[in-house]
Structures are given as C-alpha cells and as structure tokens.
Design a protein around this motif. Sequence first.
Motif, mmCIF file in Angstrom:
data_model
loop_
_atom_site.group_PDB
_atom_site.id
_atom_site.type_symbol
_atom_site.label_atom_id
_atom_site.label_comp_id
_atom_site.label_asym_id
_atom_site.label_seq_id
_atom_site.Cartn_x
_atom_site.Cartn_y
_atom_site.Cartn_z
ATOM 1 N N ARG A 35 0.835 -1.206 0.000
ATOM 2 C CA ARG A 35 0.000 0.000 0.000
ATOM 3 C C ARG A 35 0.868 1.254 0.000
ATOM 4 O O ARG A 35 0.495 2.265 -0.606
ATOM 5 N N ALA A 36 2.001 1.199 0.670
ATOM 6 C CA ALA A 36 2.894 2.360 0.691
ATOM 7 C C ALA A 36 3.393 2.679 -0.705
ATOM 8 O O ALA A 36 3.463 3.854 -1.107
ATOM 9 N N GLU A 37 3.721 1.650 -1.465
ATOM 10 C CA GLU A 37 4.171 1.874 -2.843
ATOM 11 C C GLU A 37 3.026 2.376 -3.711
ATOM 12 O O GLU A 37 3.218 3.254 -4.566
ATOM 13 N N ALA A 38 1.834 1.842 -3.496
ATOM 14 C CA ALA A 38 0.680 2.259 -4.289
ATOM 15 C C ALA A 38 0.233 3.678 -3.966
ATOM 16 O O ALA A 38 -0.516 4.282 -4.735
ATOM 17 N N ALA A 39 0.674 4.208 -2.826
ATOM 18 C CA ALA A 39 0.330 5.581 -2.457
ATOM 19 C C ALA A 39 1.135 6.609 -3.241
ATOM 20 O O ALA A 39 0.867 7.813 -3.144
ATOM 21 N N ASN A 40 2.094 6.174 -4.036
ATOM 22 C CA ASN A 40 2.911 7.068 -4.851
ATOM 23 C C ASN A 40 2.117 7.496 -6.083
ATOM 24 O O ASN A 40 1.959 6.731 -7.036
ATOM 25 N N ALA A 41 1.619 8.707 -6.072
ATOM 26 C CA ALA A 41 0.778 9.186 -7.171
ATOM 27 C C ALA A 41 1.522 9.211 -8.498
ATOM 28 O O ALA A 41 0.915 9.055 -9.562
ATOM 29 N N GLY A 42 2.846 9.388 -8.451
ATOM 30 C CA GLY A 42 3.619 9.437 -9.683
ATOM 31 C C GLY A 42 3.513 8.162 -10.499
ATOM 32 O O GLY A 42 3.541 8.202 -11.738
ATOM 33 N N LEU A 43 3.389 7.012 -9.814
ATOM 34 C CA LEU A 43 3.234 5.743 -10.528
ATOM 35 C C LEU A 43 1.978 5.750 -11.372
ATOM 36 O O LEU A 43 1.999 5.395 -12.560
ATOM 37 N N TRP A 44 0.868 6.159 -10.782
ATOM 38 C CA TRP A 44 -0.408 6.138 -11.491
ATOM 39 C C TRP A 44 -0.457 7.210 -12.582
ATOM 40 O O TRP A 44 -1.049 7.003 -13.651
ATOM 41 N N ASN A 45 0.164 8.353 -12.311
ATOM 42 C CA ASN A 45 0.236 9.394 -13.343
ATOM 43 C C ASN A 45 0.980 8.875 -14.571
ATOM 44 O O ASN A 45 0.584 9.130 -15.715
ATOM 45 N N TYR A 46 2.063 8.136 -14.332
ATOM 46 C CA TYR A 46 2.836 7.559 -15.428
ATOM 47 C C TYR A 46 1.996 6.551 -16.213
ATOM 48 O O TYR A 46 2.024 6.536 -17.447
ATOM 49 N N MET A 47 1.255 5.726 -15.487
ATOM 50 C CA MET A 47 0.397 4.748 -16.150
ATOM 51 C C MET A 47 -0.604 5.433 -17.081
ATOM 52 O O MET A 47 -0.843 4.996 -18.205
ATOM 53 N N ALA A 48 -1.201 6.505 -16.568
ATOM 54 C CA ALA A 48 -2.260 7.168 -17.322
ATOM 55 C C ALA A 48 -1.725 8.041 -18.457
ATOM 56 O O ALA A 48 -2.359 8.152 -19.508
ATOM 57 N N LEU A 49 -0.588 8.653 -18.250
ATOM 58 C CA LEU A 49 -0.071 9.608 -19.237
ATOM 59 C C LEU A 49 0.876 8.986 -20.260
ATOM 60 O O LEU A 49 0.961 9.461 -21.391
ATOM 61 N N ALA A 50 1.581 7.904 -19.849
ATOM 62 C CA ALA A 50 2.593 7.330 -20.732
ATOM 63 C C ALA A 50 2.267 5.909 -21.181
ATOM 64 O O ALA A 50 2.513 5.558 -22.330
#
Length: 244
Positions: A35-50
Amino acid sequence: MRELVEEAMLRFDAGRTEADAWLAPRLHATLRMTRAEAANAGLWNYMALAVAPDFVLWRHMPPGTTDAGAPRKVNSARFVGPHYSQAFARLWWAAEMFRDGPDYGPAEVACGNQDMINTALRLDAIDHKPTALALVSVLKKLSDNGATRLGDRVNALCTAVNVAGTTLMYEVIGPEDPPRHDALTDWIEDVESAPAVPWERLPEGPDDGTARRSSCDVLSRMFERFAAEAPLRDRTRAAVAVDG
C-alpha cells in the motif's frame, strides 16, 4: 499492462463501465506492491499519461457533445487525480480494499457498481476489512433482490456507515486479525516468476489473511439496517432545481 487494457477495451467496448470489475483484480495481481508503494501518485500518473492514455480516454470520455457541439473532455483527475478518481489508482485500490485475502470475488462485486467504488473509496472506514466486506455483502443482497434505485441506495448506505462511524467503533464491533505481512512480501517477490493473470477466471491475490466471518456477519446485519433506514436522495427536488 498493455495487454490487459487492450483486452479490456476489446471485451467491454459496448459497456465500458463493466470493464472495471474485470480489470481491477487483474491490475492488482499484475502490479504487485505494498500500500505504501501504491500511495505514490507518480506511478499512477505515469500509467495514465505514458503507458495507457488511450484507455483513460476510452473509459472516461463522456458520451455525446457539449451544447456548442464540441467533443466532451475527460476530467483531468482521471489522469492525475486522487486515488479514488485516477483511472488506474481507483481500480488498484478498490481491488486492495475489497479483496478478502487471496479472494478477489468481493472486489469484483464492488467494482461492478460505480456508486460503490466512487463513494466507498473515499471513506476511511473501509480501511477496516470486515467493514469493507460487509458493505459488499449488503450491495450483493440488494442487487440479488432486485432493489430499485440501487445506486441511490448504495450512496445512502455509504453515507450512513460514514456518519455512524464517527460514534461507533467498527473495529471493536467486528474485530479483525492482523494481516500476514510475510505472505504479502512473498507474493510480491514472486512476481518475476508468476504467470500472466488469467482472463477467464479471477486471479489469486496474496494469502495474507482473510477477515473473520463472525465480524463480517455482525457488521453486515448492522449495515442492512442502515440500508433499510437511510433516506434516499430526493430526485424530484433535484429535477425541479435543474429545471429552475
């Protein structure tokens, strides 16, 4: 990830909201993390944008056009928003919060109702696993019984659970066992050798402990009373306000 989203877009093009229930558990089982790793918004932003911006547009583009005839736009929160709005974060967190140990069945039920994941993911109460599973149990019973205005009933239930949670201690009413962090760690470390998630059946999540049945049962009975008593939104009044 590309294989998953492309399959989802192919399977559910006729009913795009239905993709959530199929994709959420498979996304979670593919992106194995804490959950701590999933709390990193940058990961999800990368998924959605790239990685898969086409999926975000496909899944969240409003139908039709504006009054001026221009194409509608996807809300920016679907790309870079909070975990309960961002296109991929919402699915991962829904699978995480509503799974019962390795069983993604409750998460599949939750993600099959947009009002459940859109509303319940905002509640602190679902950090308590028996509470989350009790919500799903009531949702399934309402759905199986053919309840009218199911979305309104789910929203009313979530509101009632949230309000009652300010005075009731769900953790005391329905105690839970601590998760087995070692099992979660082993599951995450096995990602390199794990096969791709199955498409025709649910994958298996980490065997890090299931919720106590007794706790889920007592909270389910309580939430059924909440659902029966919670006032539904007055849509007549809302329609008058819009017309006015």
